[in-house]
Design an enzyme around this catalytic site. Structure first.
Site, PDB file in Angstrom:
ATOM      1  N   CYS A 203       0.843  -1.201   0.000  1.00  0.00           N
ATOM      2  CA  CYS A 203       0.000   0.000   0.000  1.00  0.00           C
ATOM      3  C   CYS A 203       0.882   1.257   0.000  1.00  0.00           C
ATOM      4  O   CYS A 203       1.609   1.491  -0.959  1.00  0.00           O
ATOM      5  CB  CYS A 203      -0.951  -0.016   1.203  1.00  0.00           C
ATOM      6  SG  CYS A 203      -1.990  -1.482   1.321  1.00  0.00           S
ATOM      7  N   ASP A 250      -8.937  -2.949  -7.493  1.00  0.00           N
ATOM      8  CA  ASP A 250      -8.330  -1.751  -6.905  1.00  0.00           C
ATOM      9  C   ASP A 250      -8.235  -0.642  -7.955  1.00  0.00           C
ATOM     10  O   ASP A 250      -7.150  -0.245  -8.390  1.00  0.00           O
ATOM     11  CB  ASP A 250      -6.945  -2.106  -6.359  1.00  0.00           C
ATOM     12  CG  ASP A 250      -6.357  -1.037  -5.454  1.00  0.00           C
ATOM     13  OD1 ASP A 250      -7.036  -0.023  -5.202  1.00  0.00           O
ATOM     14  OD2 ASP A 250      -5.205  -1.220  -5.005  1.00  0.00           O
ATOM     15  N   HIS A 281      -7.684  -3.908  -2.935  1.00  0.00           N
ATOM     16  CA  HIS A 281      -6.496  -3.298  -2.354  1.00  0.00           C
ATOM     17  C   HIS A 281      -6.203  -3.978  -1.011  1.00  0.00           C
ATOM     18  O   HIS A 281      -7.104  -4.326  -0.269  1.00  0.00           O
ATOM     19  CB  HIS A 281      -6.763  -1.803  -2.142  1.00  0.00           C
ATOM     20  CG  HIS A 281      -5.571  -1.011  -1.721  1.00  0.00           C
ATOM     21  ND1 HIS A 281      -4.524  -0.739  -2.567  1.00  0.00           N
ATOM     22  CD2 HIS A 281      -5.261  -0.427  -0.540  1.00  0.00           C
ATOM     23  CE1 HIS A 281      -3.626  -0.016  -1.932  1.00  0.00           C
ATOM     24  NE2 HIS A 281      -4.046   0.181  -0.696  1.00  0.00           N
TER      25      HIS A 281
END
Length: 312
Positions: A203, A250, A281
């Site tokens: 991330c 995502d 995600h």
């Protein structure tokens, strides 16, 4: 990721979690107040995110609310007590900061490639420590620096909203300077092969992994998980072989893939992009709501194969 890009990334991630029902409204607003530096800043930030109908009084109430209780942690895949590895907290001074990191390595002597592990925007959580242990189990010396060290370290801050706000507000240059110091410490660690260095991150950490690849030519391999694209003008600087891993659902992050892939091709960079259809995600994090076991396991096997190929 520049300061502005990093700030926007964290703000949009909060908003996405709220829209998808992963954050209650009050907790989302409370985090926005932290991120915006107060109620006026939060109001402006919400407007920029397209979220209307939030009054100043509601923001004030959210500001005073307790933090949303976090989910229970999953059992680690590799125990800290696993006899095949050694783990410890590593403390070192760098840039006038008492830096904290988590070090995991195989037991016994011999030399091993070194890998930096970059955490998500919640700081150095148990899942990231588990990732470092997984790498150690596979034969690497892994160092996971705590990019929250400047304000006391992740372990000393119970409110992850404060952690996320700090990481966003500090900016990419600050984090890159600390990552460079972490890499220096890793290279100097006994048993690390200094010419066989890699990085992986998730991330927020995935974005910093991309940035490290563009700014640290000594890296041989990089594996960013669903990280926002780096400055495309710097893509030709990449010397590492890069494996980019993404979730098919995502859309916010994936919007940057076509331009990034075009830049990688134009610069003749060794790379692979792997997109897992049906995955969201943060699908690799087995302590989070988006965990997708089949995709996570396959992505980890790809990661180990990538490091085995380019850090051999």
């Amino acid at each position: 990721m520049t300061r502005q890009d990093l700030f926007r990334y964290v703000a949009e991630e909060f908003a996405e979690d709220y829209r998808e029902g992963e954050l209650e409204r009050r907790e989302f607003l409370r985090r926005t107040v932290w991120l915006g530096g107060g109620i006026p800043g939060a109001k402006a930030l919400l407007t920029s995110l397209g979220i209307t109908g939030v009054s100043l009084s509601e923001l004030a109430q959210a500001q005073q609310a307790p933090a949303q209780t976090q989910q229970a942690q999953a059992q680690p895949l590799v125990s800290p007590a696993d006899p095949a590895i050694q783990v410890r907290e590593l403390n070192y001074k760098a840039r006038d900061i008492d830096q904290v990191a988590y070090l995991a390595r195989p037991v016994g002597g011999g030399s091993h490639p070194g890998v930096i592990v970059i955490h998500e925007n919640r700081g150095l959580q148990p899942h990231i420590q588990d990732v470092a242990r997984r790498l150690a189990k596979a034969g690497y010396i892994a160092l996971a620096p705590d990019l929250v060290s400047k304000i006391g370290s992740t372990a000393r801050i119970t409110d992850t909203a404060q952690i996320s706000a700090y990481l966003a507000q500090a900016g990419g240059d600050e984090h890159m300077a600390n990552l460079q110091e972490a890499l220096r410490v890793l290279k100097a660690t006994q048993g690390v092969q200094p010419d066989k260095l890699g990085v992986t991150g998730f991330c927020f950490g995935g974005g910093l992994t991309w940035r490290m690849a563009t700014e640290v030519p000594e890296l041989k391999a990089a594996v960013p998980f669903y990280g926002p694209a780096p400055d495309l003008a710097k893509v030709p600087n990449i010397k590492a072989a890069v494996l980019g891993i993404y979730g098919g659902n995502d859309t916010r992050i994936n919007a940057g893939i076509p331009a990034l892939e075009a830049a990688l091709k134009a610069a003749n960079i060794r790379y692979q992009i792997k997109i897992y259809e049906g995955a969201n995600h943060a699908f690799h994090n087995d302590t989070g709501a988006n965990y997708k076991k089949d995709a996570a396991e396959d992505a980890w096997n790809l990661t180990l194969n990538w490091f085995k190929t380019y850090l051999a």
